[in-house]
Design an enzyme around this catalytic site. Structure first.
Site, PDB file in Angstrom:
ATOM      1  CG  HIS A  44      41.890  31.901  22.481  1.00  0.00           C
ATOM      2  ND1 HIS A  44      42.679  33.086  22.776  1.00  0.00           N
ATOM      3  CD2 HIS A  44      42.396  30.977  21.808  1.00  0.00           C
ATOM      4  CE1 HIS A  44      43.756  32.849  21.875  1.00  0.00           C
ATOM      5  NE2 HIS A  44      43.838  31.703  21.328  1.00  0.00           N
ATOM      6  CD  GLU A  64      46.182  31.499  14.092  1.00  0.00           C
ATOM      7  OE1 GLU A  64      46.495  32.704  14.586  1.00  0.00           O
ATOM      8  OE2 GLU A  64      45.001  30.794  14.261  1.00  0.00           O
ATOM      9  CG  ASP A 115      39.159  30.562  19.551  1.00  0.00           C
ATOM     10  OD1 ASP A 115      38.955  31.137  20.623  1.00  0.00           O
ATOM     11  OD2 ASP A 115      40.221  30.621  18.790  1.00  0.00           O
TER      12      ASP A 115
HETATM   13  N1  ADE Z   1      42.017  34.833  19.592  1.00  0.00           N
HETATM   14  C1  ADE Z   1      41.309  33.629  19.616  1.00  0.00           C
HETATM   15  N2  ADE Z   1      41.731  32.660  18.858  1.00  0.00           N
HETATM   16  C2  ADE Z   1      42.897  33.276  18.107  1.00  0.00           C
HETATM   17  C3  ADE Z   1      43.580  32.537  17.229  1.00  0.00           C
HETATM   18  N3  ADE Z   1      43.770  31.298  17.017  1.00  0.00           N
HETATM   19  N4  ADE Z   1      44.563  33.502  16.652  1.00  0.00           N
HETATM   20  C4  ADE Z   1      44.864  34.619  17.271  1.00  0.00           C
HETATM   21  N5  ADE Z   1      43.996  35.132  18.286  1.00  0.00           N
HETATM   22  C5  ADE Z   1      42.968  34.331  18.760  1.00  0.00           C
HETATM   23 ZN    ZN Z   2      44.770  30.710  19.822  1.00  0.00          ZN
END
Ligand code: ADE
Ligand code: ZN
Length: 334
Positions: free
Chosen positions: A12, A193, A272
């Site tokens: 991201h 996730e 991230d």
């Molecule tokens: N936005 C940025 N990182 C994310 C993640 N790991 N899961 C969901 N949304 C996100």
């Molecule tokens: Zn992500």
């Protein structure tokens, strides 16, 4: 593992905003941020779940105002990724995070594309952009974003789905994903996730994704595992993210080895990196240090990153040849 040629498929761009750049942009744009120092920011990065992180991540993005800001953000990421052996990147951006603050969609695109051009020129890196819809917002907002993106379709490779997973199943975005498919765009979605295997099924069956982001919880369902393996579905796995967001409690418990043993096409990514303590090569190294992947598996993961990419056949062949040449050269040196 650092120099090993690799693609990054789950990044991201807003999540690559390092605290130093956050402060510089806050100053440049005269935006106040709720932190006194870079250490103060880093100390705030303690998460127990996805939502803890998302709250800080959206607040941090508030310093991004101009096309130059998005360019600087992207260039900083591409420079850092190139140092980690990344020769191809497919990056997510979250337009709604910006348009809802009054930053026009076109400003975001102009800035990111200037950064992409710089990555090509400076590093010979190829880059594709994936527009993500925020799943905690409604489908109408996603549609309005999709419509704003229409004039940029030749610069956007696909659409994705991110943000708060639990309570926002993929089926909520069935129509906008169907519109993206009709427009010839690729589709990816975060699923599994924090959300259950049922969300992974919805991503596959309803959104018809070409790739699955994270997918960890697929391992709870043996039928799903077999299907993902049979369909050679790529999973963009993010180990340091998983650790920071407590998807796993310890990297020694990370399921990457199980994924590979079950024949899943897993890849390693940073998600991230400014928030999770490492860029893509750090993810490879951390798993190796935890005894989770061998040297040969590191190479398999890098190969998977190209196989799971949206490169053309010709570009894919070139990337795989480059990887093979690197591996041969290094084997000869040992
Ligand atoms: N936005 C940025 N990182 C994310 C993640 N790991 N899961 C969901 N949304 C996100
Ligand atoms: Zn992500």
């Amino acid at each position: 593992m650092t120099a090993l040629p690799k693609a990054e498929l789950h990044l991201h761009i807003e999540g690559s905003l390092e605290p130093e750049l956050m402060f510089a942009l806050a100053r440049r744009n005269r935006v106040s941020i709720p932190f006194k120092s870079v250490e103060d920011v880093r100390n705030a990065y303690q998460f127990t779940k996805l939502q803890d992180f998302l709250d800080i991540y959206y607040a941090g993005a508030d310093v991004l105002r101009t096309a130059e800001d998005f360019r600087d953000l992207a260039v900083a990421y591409f420079n850092r990724a190139a140092a980690d052996g990344v020769t191809h990147a497919e990056i997510f951006f979250d337009p709604q995070t910006h348009t809802l603050r009054g930053v026009p969609f076109d400003v975001v695109m102009q800035g990111l594309l200037a950064g992409v051009e710089e990555a090509r020129r400076r590093h010979g890196m190829s880059v594709l952009l994936i527009l993500c819809f925020l799943r905690h917002l409604d489908e109408e907002s996603a549609f309005s974003t999709f419509r704003s993106s229409e004039k940029w379709f030749d610069q956007i490779c696909g659409v994705g789905l991110d943000s708060s997973e639990v309570g926002h199943p993929p089926s909520k975005f069935a129509k906008v994903f169907a519109a993206a498919a009709a427009a010839g765009l690729k589709r990816v979605a975060h699923a599994g996730e924090e959300g259950p295997p049922a969300y992974v099924y919805e991503a596959l069956d309803i959104l018809q994704v070409d790739r699955l982001d994270h997918g960890n919880r697929s391992l709870e369902d043996p039928f799903l595992i077999s299907r993902l393996a049979r369909e050679a579905m790529t999973l963009t796995v993010c180990p340091l993210s998983n650790l920071k967001l407590r998807v796993v409690e310890d990297l020694r418990d990370h399921p990457i080895d199980v994924m590979l043993q079950k024949g899943l096409r897993a890849t390693l990514n940073s998600d991230d990196p400014a928030y999770f303590g490492g860029y893509v090569a750090d993810n490879y190294r951390a798993l190796a240090a935890a005894g989770k992947i061998s040297h040969a598996e590191g190479i398999t993961l890098a190969r998977n990153s190209f196989l799971g990419s949206f490169l053309t056949d010709e570009a894919l062949t070139r990337q795989l040849e480059n990887l093979d040449a690197f591996v041969l050269r290094h084997a000869a040196q040992q």
